[in-house]
Design a protein around this motif. Sequence first.
Motif, PDB file in Angstrom:
ATOM      1  N   ARG A   1     -53.501  39.328 -32.701  1.00  0.00           N
ATOM      2  CA  ARG A   1     -53.147  38.885 -31.442  1.00  0.00           C
ATOM      3  C   ARG A   1     -52.363  40.163 -30.717  1.00  0.00           C
ATOM      4  O   ARG A   1     -51.694  40.577 -30.881  1.00  0.00           O
ATOM      5  N   PRO A   2     -53.476  40.023 -29.498  1.00  0.00           N
ATOM      6  CA  PRO A   2     -53.220  40.974 -28.659  1.00  0.00           C
ATOM      7  C   PRO A   2     -51.776  41.214 -27.864  1.00  0.00           C
ATOM      8  O   PRO A   2     -51.240  39.980 -27.722  1.00  0.00           O
TER       9      PRO A   2
ATOM     10  N   GLY B   1     -51.182  39.317 -38.241  1.00  0.00           N
ATOM     11  CA  GLY B   1     -50.294  38.681 -39.235  1.00  0.00           C
ATOM     12  C   GLY B   1     -51.115  37.494 -39.860  1.00  0.00           C
ATOM     13  O   GLY B   1     -52.519  37.131 -39.778  1.00  0.00           O
ATOM     14  N   ASN B   2     -50.563  36.577 -40.481  1.00  0.00           N
ATOM     15  CA  ASN B   2     -51.166  35.430 -41.259  1.00  0.00           C
ATOM     16  C   ASN B   2     -51.430  34.455 -40.010  1.00  0.00           C
ATOM     17  O   ASN B   2     -50.668  34.308 -39.025  1.00  0.00           O
ATOM     18  N   GLY B   3     -52.510  33.557 -40.056  1.00  0.00           N
ATOM     19  CA  GLY B   3     -52.947  32.721 -39.292  1.00  0.00           C
ATOM     20  C   GLY B   3     -52.488  31.389 -39.413  1.00  0.00           C
ATOM     21  O   GLY B   3     -52.413  30.708 -38.379  1.00  0.00           O
ATOM     22  N   ASP B   4     -52.031  31.056 -40.586  1.00  0.00           N
ATOM     23  CA  ASP B   4     -51.269  29.726 -40.844  1.00  0.00           C
ATOM     24  C   ASP B   4     -50.009  29.900 -40.698  1.00  0.00           C
ATOM     25  O   ASP B   4     -48.988  30.473 -41.374  1.00  0.00           O
TER      26      ASP B   4
ATOM     27  N   MET C   1     -44.141  32.714 -40.205  1.00  0.00           N
ATOM     28  CA  MET C   1     -44.711  33.741 -39.505  1.00  0.00           C
ATOM     29  C   MET C   1     -44.213  35.135 -39.800  1.00  0.00           C
ATOM     30  O   MET C   1     -42.968  35.498 -40.244  1.00  0.00           O
ATOM     31  N   SER C   2     -45.183  36.049 -40.176  1.00  0.00           N
ATOM     32  CA  SER C   2     -45.079  37.465 -40.550  1.00  0.00           C
ATOM     33  C   SER C   2     -46.271  38.161 -39.966  1.00  0.00           C
ATOM     34  O   SER C   2     -47.400  37.702 -39.818  1.00  0.00           O
ATOM     35  N   SER C   3     -46.128  39.464 -39.589  1.00  0.00           N
ATOM     36  CA  SER C   3     -47.080  40.432 -38.874  1.00  0.00           C
ATOM     37  C   SER C   3     -46.712  41.574 -38.962  1.00  0.00           C
ATOM     38  O   SER C   3     -45.569  42.080 -38.679  1.00  0.00           O
TER      39      SER C   3
END
Length: 275
Positions: free
Chosen positions: A180-181, A123-126, A97-99
């Motif tokens: 992602r709100p 961020g990344n969806g995967d 996870m990163s965003s």
Amino acid sequence: MKKLLLLCAMATFGLSQASAQLDDEDYGFFNHVSAGVSVGTDGIGFQVAAPMTYHFAVRAGFSFMPRFKYSKSLNLGNNDIGAFLTDKVDLEGKLKMSSFSLLFDYYPFTSSSFRVTAGAYIGNGDIVSVTNTNDFINPSYAGKAGINLSRSGSTIQEKYVLITDANGNIQAETKVNGFRPYLGIGFGRAVPRKRIGCQFDLGVQFWGKPEVHTNLMYYDQATGDFVTRYEKIEKGRITRSHEDNDYKDLRDAIKTIEAIGVYPVLTFRLNGRIF
């Protein structure tokens, strides 16, 4: 000597002015900037912030989660399409996870640092990937061997197989929305009144319904043949006529994953005002 004392006095006065506490009227449109580091459920983060008015501030940052790993062995067998597997395959799951974030703070009270925050994480969806760590399959079976998730009940028995890729490896990923709100509350000013300040955030990211994707083979009644695609696993199609813990675990895991439509965010941040 007098000049030296004068310089020291000026430096002391300048330092005291630089570290002076901000008053309400000191918060103007981007007239101050702070930088901070955070730790929380969204990982380790870095952030810059600026006031817009006394009651509003904007923050931009980046956060990442250390790549945790989880290992599990899965029992496999013949998949009924002519390929043979060894008894077990060793799987390894990785969290990635990163965003980036853009958040807007609203301070409704003049006597408190309580705030309401809205914005978004991008961020990344995967967020989770699963691959095999052992060479469990003969190369001649690459793209053919897998877990048979067949189901009867129609005119033609439906084949549904977690299939290996062209190199004979299993690959699966958990996907969520990249945008992602975010909505939350917190305490502490984005630009602290003093040089150093603390912030506390509690909120949620709305990342949609998570999906598990992998290489799948199934019987396509429209084409009258078996097809292989990298796509979402439908938990309703994972059925067995007899008790099998691995299949049950897989079905229950997907059911649990799909139920998590929000991600909780709990962070503690240390801010320093640059100017």
